[in-house]
Write an enzyme that holds these catalytic residues in place. Sequence first.
Site, PDB file in Angstrom:
ATOM      1  CG  HIS A  27      20.562  57.922 -12.925  1.00  0.00           C
ATOM      2  ND1 HIS A  27      21.341  57.212 -12.049  1.00  0.00           N
ATOM      3  CD2 HIS A  27      19.287  57.791 -12.471  1.00  0.00           C
ATOM      4  CE1 HIS A  27      20.578  56.692 -11.102  1.00  0.00           C
ATOM      5  NE2 HIS A  27      19.317  57.011 -11.344  1.00  0.00           N
TER       6      HIS A  27
ATOM      7  CB  SER B  85      18.341  54.347  -9.311  1.00  0.00           C
ATOM      8  OG  SER B  85      18.667  55.650  -8.962  1.00  0.00           O
TER       9      SER B  85
END
Length: 418
Positions: free
Chosen positions: A399, A256
């Site tokens: 995610h 990320s």
Amino acid sequence: MRRLLLFTLVLTTMNVTAAADYAEPEKCPRLPNFPDPLTTPSGKKWTTPADWTQQGRSELRELFQHYMYGRYPTVKPAVSAQLLFEDPSAYHGKITLREYAVTLAKGTQPVHVLLALPNGRSGPVPTFVGLNFTGNHTLTDHPKVRIPTEWMRPSPVVQKNRATAAGRGVSHRWPLETITGRGYALATAYYGEIVPDDAKVDGGLKAVLMARPATDVPGDATGAIMSWAWGLHRMVDHLTTVPEVDAKKIAAVGHSRLGKTALLAAAFDERIAVAFPSQSGCGGAGPSRNHNPKAETVKRITTAFPHWFAPNFSRFADDTARLPFDQHELVALVAPRPVLFTCATEDQWANPPGQFEVLQAATPVYRLLGVEGLQATTFPAENQLIASRLGYWVRPGKHDMSPADWQTYLTFADQWLR
Ligand code: GTR
């Protein structure tokens, strides 16, 4: 003259940009599609590998610093390490675990680097280097691993923005036994020891890395992502002195915002042999010229996280077509080294289709340097690894950087680092 900008680059004979007068973001020419990575901002074509390696790269690195990530920190690196502990028989004798206090620049407090080495291997091993979100102690329940004292984002195992012993071993993102079991080492540090991930908080090396003279124009002040990338480079400085680490086989990895960091670090340091940005999205592997309505935009990221970037970047938020580059050119800065983009179908915020387009658009630079880039013309099925030098993988799910994701990184690493 498509990409003409109102600036002159003055290159010294050492091929370093000495001075630059850049157009204001609002005055940069509009380029609705990805700019051609083989055309310079002044309209000249890069036609030979030497053009690219001697001029193209340094011009692009300038642009990325000025308009997006901010200046590479100017503080002089001075890396020295003190071994805090070594356990040669961790994980039932499978792993040698070490932690170092690594000073990155003169007069600064150390950053703590956890190193997990596979036992029973002869010779130096390929090594992943990456920053973690939650502290080295969350990667393992080994009691000697230090609990960071720097500011930390809230979580159930964090109290008053400080890590606690309740966090020992809670992270599943760095499966040490899997990584070392396949013959790789892992070096990691808590990113908040470099710069805290909050504009209002001081700590780590922030005062040194992000400081700017009061007289300076603030538009290209160093952002947090650039500072973290600088920290990764200093970790590489240290790793190259560790005999068990194969200095020619160091891969940068991160998830990320720390995936954005890993990609930027590889773009600015050729010692990084492969980059693994996990679900890094906007500001990393995702395009700024975004066509995916579910993906994060420059507007949104610069509103929510202005401290990650140079102030100039937010001035493109309402018109990303004025950016003189896009993220395919950040990948091009890594060429000819391999890069793997990894995505998840439920993480459209990180823009899986946009990331695929970025790799396609970076491919001409790989070809100029005599290698193939992305060897796929259509978006792949879930779990179908495209293992070409520019690699791509999308899996079902959310995610996260999971142990299953690591199997894919390791497969790609086996192909490109062995
Ligand atoms: C999100 C942000 C993303 C990504 C992510 C993360 O909130 O919008 O750009 O970086 O955080 O780092 O976990």
